[in-house]
Write a protein that holds these residues in place. Structure first.
Motif, PDB file in Angstrom:
ATOM      1  N   UNK A 153       4.424  -5.053  -3.324  1.00 15.32           N
ATOM      2  CA  UNK A 153       5.197  -4.310  -4.045  1.00 15.32           C
ATOM      3  C   UNK A 153       6.151  -5.486  -5.416  1.00 15.32           C
ATOM      4  N   UNK A 154       6.018  -4.663  -6.457  1.00 14.85           N
ATOM      5  CA  UNK A 154       7.376  -5.668  -7.394  1.00 14.85           C
ATOM      6  C   UNK A 154       6.494  -7.048  -8.207  1.00 14.85           C
ATOM      7  N   UNK A 155       4.721  -6.977  -7.075  1.00 20.25           N
ATOM      8  CA  UNK A 155       4.335  -8.647  -8.045  1.00 20.25           C
ATOM      9  C   UNK A 155       3.252  -7.894  -8.512  1.00 20.25           C
ATOM     10  N   UNK A 156       2.492  -6.589  -8.973  1.00 20.60           N
ATOM     11  CA  UNK A 156       1.749  -6.169  -9.473  1.00 20.60           C
ATOM     12  C   UNK A 156       1.912  -5.152 -10.534  1.00 20.60           C
ATOM     13  N   UNK A 157       1.413  -4.509 -10.642  1.00 17.20           N
ATOM     14  CA  UNK A 157       1.418  -3.486 -11.985  1.00 17.20           C
ATOM     15  C   UNK A 157       0.845  -1.823 -10.915  1.00 17.20           C
ATOM     16  N   UNK A 158      -0.301  -1.918 -10.052  1.00 18.25           N
ATOM     17  CA  UNK A 158      -1.386  -0.901  -9.640  1.00 18.25           C
ATOM     18  C   UNK A 158      -1.757  -1.609  -8.717  1.00 18.25           C
ATOM     19  N   UNK A 159      -1.817  -1.118  -7.268  1.00 24.93           N
ATOM     20  CA  UNK A 159      -2.848  -0.779  -5.709  1.00 24.93           C
ATOM     21  C   UNK A 159      -3.693  -0.643  -6.070  1.00 24.93           C
ATOM     22  N   UNK A 160      -4.668  -0.620  -5.706  1.00 28.97           N
ATOM     23  CA  UNK A 160      -6.273  -0.048  -5.523  1.00 28.97           C
ATOM     24  C   UNK A 160      -7.025  -0.304  -4.509  1.00 28.97           C
ATOM     25  N   UNK A 161      -6.679   1.014  -4.113  1.00 25.73           N
ATOM     26  CA  UNK A 161      -6.933   1.180  -2.446  1.00 25.73           C
ATOM     27  C   UNK A 161      -8.616   1.520  -2.578  1.00 25.73           C
ATOM     28  N   UNK A 162      -9.289   0.628  -1.847  1.00 25.42           N
ATOM     29  CA  UNK A 162     -10.998   0.748  -1.638  1.00 25.42           C
ATOM     30  C   UNK A 162     -11.623   1.015  -0.231  1.00 25.42           C
TER      31      UNK A 162
END
Length: 234
Positions: free
Chosen positions: A124-133
């Motif tokens: 959180x705060x380090x990337x623009x989006x989390x990809x849940x795979x």
């Protein structure tokens, strides 16, 4: 990346220029190119999909435990708009990449052997989006488990109810025409912003079935529009 509004579609694992152009013409938001040699969808070591093939779709490079220097080199060569990290890259790695480049940055998490919140919180705060795979690709994966990524299996989408991060997320892993309707039941989650398509819309590895992609695009548009019209979400 934003939240709310239309649910965007990313088609990943492509390397044929004509196929890319056909998919881009359907209005997808992002097209993914895999730069991991162990993947059957590896694009190779040379530029094979010119910028014009992707039209207005963002060009996303998928990397697995590559050095920051290598990622930056490929970004420049391929004119990438975004990067998806699909290995065991740390939050510190993400910060290092940010210092060199400011495009869209996605981080994949998967496996879910730990609570979803503990997997997502460090980014959180380090990337623009989390990809849940379904499974996290890594150069450390035992080769006997098969190629990294593109398993064609969906994870238990009920886990989306436990998402406690502040970063928008994208759902990947086994999404196709047969189950897209089930996934859209979770559309009312504020941070659910995108869907990643890969093996379930293929005729062969890396070659996408245009009819299947078009079918999913149509279903998503109709369901989202219906939710807007009646003041609710699907």
């Amino acid at each position: 990346m934003g939240t709310g509004g239309d649910l965007w579609i990313k088609v990943c694992g492509m390397k044929d220029a004509a196929n890319v152009a056909a998919v881009a013409s359907l209005g997808v938001s992002r097209i993914g190119f895999i730069f991991h040699p162990r993947s059957p969808r590896f694009v190779g070591h040379s530029l094979v999909v010119p910028r014009e093939c992707t039209g207005s779709a963002r060009r996303i490079g998928v990397f697995v435990d590559s050095s920051v220097e290598e990622v930056c080199r490929v970004i420049e060569e391929w004119s990438l708009d975004g990067v998806q990290l699909h290995g065991v890259e740390s939050p510190g790695y993400c910060r290092d990449l940010r210092r060199e480049w400011r495009g869209e940055l996605l981080k994949a998490v998967g496996g879910f052997d730990e609570p979803l919140g503990s997997l997502v919180a460090p980014y959180d705060g380090e990337v623009d989006g989390i990809l849940l795979d379904t499974r996290l690709s890594s150069s450390r994966i035992d080769p006997s488990e098969g190629p990294a990524g593109g398993t064609g299996r969906a994870f238990d989408w009920r886990l989306l109810d436990t998402y406690e991060g502040s970063t928008p997320y994208i759902v990947a892993g086994g999404v196709g025409p047969a189950n897209i309707g089930d996934l859209l039941q979770y559309r009312d989650r504020e941070l659910f912003v995108g869907i990643d398509l890969n093996s379930q819309v293929e005729s062969n590895p890396a070659l996408k079935d245009i009819a299947k992609v078009r079918q999913i695009m149509s279903i998503v548009r109709k369901r989202v529009e219906r939710g807007i019209e009646d003041g609710s979400e699907v």
